[in-house]
Design a protein around this motif. Structure first.
Motif, PDB file in Angstrom:
ATOM      1  N   VAL A   7       0.852  -1.192   0.000  1.00  0.00           N
ATOM      2  CA  VAL A   7       0.000   0.000   0.000  1.00  0.00           C
ATOM      3  C   VAL A   7       0.888   1.242   0.000  1.00  0.00           C
ATOM      4  O   VAL A   7       2.064   1.188   0.375  1.00  0.00           O
ATOM      5  N   THR A   8       0.307   2.359  -0.419  1.00  0.00           N
ATOM      6  CA  THR A   8       1.082   3.594  -0.522  1.00  0.00           C
ATOM      7  C   THR A   8       0.148   4.782  -0.347  1.00  0.00           C
ATOM      8  O   THR A   8      -1.036   4.610  -0.039  1.00  0.00           O
ATOM      9  N   ASP A   9       0.666   5.997  -0.528  1.00  0.00           N
ATOM     10  CA  ASP A   9      -0.195   7.172  -0.455  1.00  0.00           C
ATOM     11  C   ASP A   9      -0.302   7.841  -1.826  1.00  0.00           C
ATOM     12  O   ASP A   9       0.410   7.479  -2.768  1.00  0.00           O
ATOM     13  N   SER A  10      -1.189   8.821  -1.927  1.00  0.00           N
ATOM     14  CA  SER A  10      -1.532   9.389  -3.235  1.00  0.00           C
ATOM     15  C   SER A  10      -0.421  10.212  -3.865  1.00  0.00           C
ATOM     16  O   SER A  10      -0.517  10.582  -5.035  1.00  0.00           O
ATOM     17  N   THR A  11       0.643  10.491  -3.123  1.00  0.00           N
ATOM     18  CA  THR A  11       1.745  11.245  -3.733  1.00  0.00           C
ATOM     19  C   THR A  11       2.632  10.364  -4.605  1.00  0.00           C
ATOM     20  O   THR A  11       3.572  10.863  -5.223  1.00  0.00           O
ATOM     21  N   CYS A  12       2.340   9.062  -4.676  1.00  0.00           N
ATOM     22  CA  CYS A  12       3.170   8.149  -5.484  1.00  0.00           C
ATOM     23  C   CYS A  12       3.008   8.382  -6.984  1.00  0.00           C
ATOM     24  O   CYS A  12       3.851   7.955  -7.785  1.00  0.00           O
ATOM     25  N   ASP A  13       1.911   9.032  -7.386  1.00  0.00           N
ATOM     26  CA  ASP A  13       1.665   9.412  -8.788  1.00  0.00           C
ATOM     27  C   ASP A  13       1.684   8.239  -9.767  1.00  0.00           C
ATOM     28  O   ASP A  13       2.106   8.392 -10.921  1.00  0.00           O
ATOM     29  N   PHE A  87       4.399   2.255   1.816  1.00  0.00           N
ATOM     30  CA  PHE A  87       5.448   3.153   1.328  1.00  0.00           C
ATOM     31  C   PHE A  87       4.887   4.573   1.322  1.00  0.00           C
ATOM     32  O   PHE A  87       3.933   4.856   0.589  1.00  0.00           O
ATOM     33  N   GLY A  88       5.467   5.463   2.140  1.00  0.00           N
ATOM     34  CA  GLY A  88       4.924   6.813   2.266  1.00  0.00           C
ATOM     35  C   GLY A  88       5.869   7.891   1.783  1.00  0.00           C
ATOM     36  O   GLY A  88       7.083   7.688   1.671  1.00  0.00           O
ATOM     37  N   ILE A  89       5.301   9.063   1.507  1.00  0.00           N
ATOM     38  CA  ILE A  89       6.080  10.236   1.137  1.00  0.00           C
ATOM     39  C   ILE A  89       7.113  10.523   2.228  1.00  0.00           C
ATOM     40  O   ILE A  89       6.893  10.231   3.406  1.00  0.00           O
ATOM     41  N   SER A  90       8.245  11.081   1.833  1.00  0.00           N
ATOM     42  CA  SER A  90       9.342  11.370   2.767  1.00  0.00           C
ATOM     43  C   SER A  90       8.844  11.979   4.077  1.00  0.00           C
ATOM     44  O   SER A  90       8.044  12.917   4.072  1.00  0.00           O
ATOM     45  N   GLU A  91       9.343  11.451   5.173  1.00  0.00           N
ATOM     46  CA  GLU A  91       8.938  11.968   6.489  1.00  0.00           C
ATOM     47  C   GLU A  91       9.442  13.386   6.719  1.00  0.00           C
ATOM     48  O   GLU A  91       8.971  14.076   7.624  1.00  0.00           O
ATOM     49  N   SER A  92      10.392  13.838   5.916  1.00  0.00           N
ATOM     50  CA  SER A  92      10.843  15.235   5.997  1.00  0.00           C
ATOM     51  C   SER A  92       9.808  16.182   5.417  1.00  0.00           C
ATOM     52  O   SER A  92       9.862  17.386   5.635  1.00  0.00           O
TER      53      SER A  92
END
Length: 283
Positions: A7-13, A87-92
């Protein structure tokens, strides 16, 4: 059927076709335009964002999903007893990874593995597709996580922006910098380094010449890339430019797959229209 769910988030494009092909589920981030908040990819498209931004002179605010949304998102996979790798967008750049950790705690489920991609857009997508391919072949959680730890720092994500207006509106560059760049017709390259966005080369001229120069400048690195796939990801560019870049990459005769994807709402909110990047994994 794989017992590992990617699974991932919507910023993966990643495109709907790719998500479906690899059985990847996506948790949307939130986008606020004034008083209205919508879910990225589900409730609005980038064109709406550009229109609102130009009318109001503002950039939408983007935010991590709510804990409630994250719990609802994970629940079916938890109920099925699957191992879940997120897998998520950078934690920074976002608290999204932490929201998933909290949701897993709320569900009292210890088989959720959170990966900080240290990236954005298809810099995440490259990692997600690789993991999903392994999951389909029956790889274990440990095998997938070990593979990701080996390649994560080799992901090369960069893009050229047509205007700094959107980054300025979002507070990511000063008004003076944006005005100067726009006046001089500078098209800066934004690179992801150690999970953060930094400015690379600055190109002059119209967006077509800037993008073609940017891609040609990458030739040496592209020749040393993993040959599985390369992404051309854009936020609404002229089809002719996209095709010219695709043809250039094809002529290098390296990549098995050249994938073209459109950036979603979160990425488009920050970079504006006519942004394009070439993203790949280095050997």
């Amino acid at each position: 059927m794989s017992r590992v769910k990617i699974v991932t988030d919507s910023t993966c494009d990643l495109s709907h076709d790719l998500l479906e092909l690899y059985d990847i589920s996506v948790l949307p981030l939130m986008i606020s335009m004034g008083e209205i908040t919508k879910k990225d990819g589900l409730e609005l498209v980038p064109e709406e964002i550009y229109r609102w931004s130009d009318e109001t002179g503002q950039t939408p605010k983007t935010a991590a999903p709510t804990i409630g949304d994250a719990v609802s998102f994970l629940e079916p996979f938890v109920n099925a007893g699957l191992d879940i790798i997120f897998f998520g967008i950078s934690e920074s750049m976002s608290a999204t990874c932490n929201v998933i950790r909290l949701a897993a705690q709320n569900l009292n489920y210890d088989k959720v593995y959170v990966v900080d991609s240290k990236n954005l857009s298809t810099g995440i997508g490259l990692q997600v597709l690789r993991a999903a391919k392994m999951a389909k072949k029956g790889s274990t959680v440990l095998e997938i996580l070990n593979d990701n730890s080996e390649i994560k720092d080799k992901v090369r994500a960069s893009f050229v922006v047509n205007t700094l207006t959107y980054l300025h509106r979002g507070g990511r560059c000063s008004g003076v910098t944006a005005l100067l760049a726009n006046t001089l017709k500078l098209k800066p390259e934004i690179m992801v380094t150690e999970g953060k966005m930094v400015v690379g080369k600055k190109y002059r001229g119209n967006i077509k010449s800037a993008l073609l120069k940017y891609v040609h400048d990458k030739e040496k690195q592209l020749l040393n890339a993993d040959n599985d796939r390369v992404f051309i990801t854009h936020s609404g560019c002229d089809q002719e430019i996209i095709e010219e870049i695709r043809q250039y990459l094809e002529d290098l005769n390296i990549f098995k797959e050249i994938l073209i994807t459109r950036a979603g709402g979160v990425i488009s909110s920050h970079c504006g229209p006519n942004t394009l990047g070439v993203l790949y994994i280095s050997k």
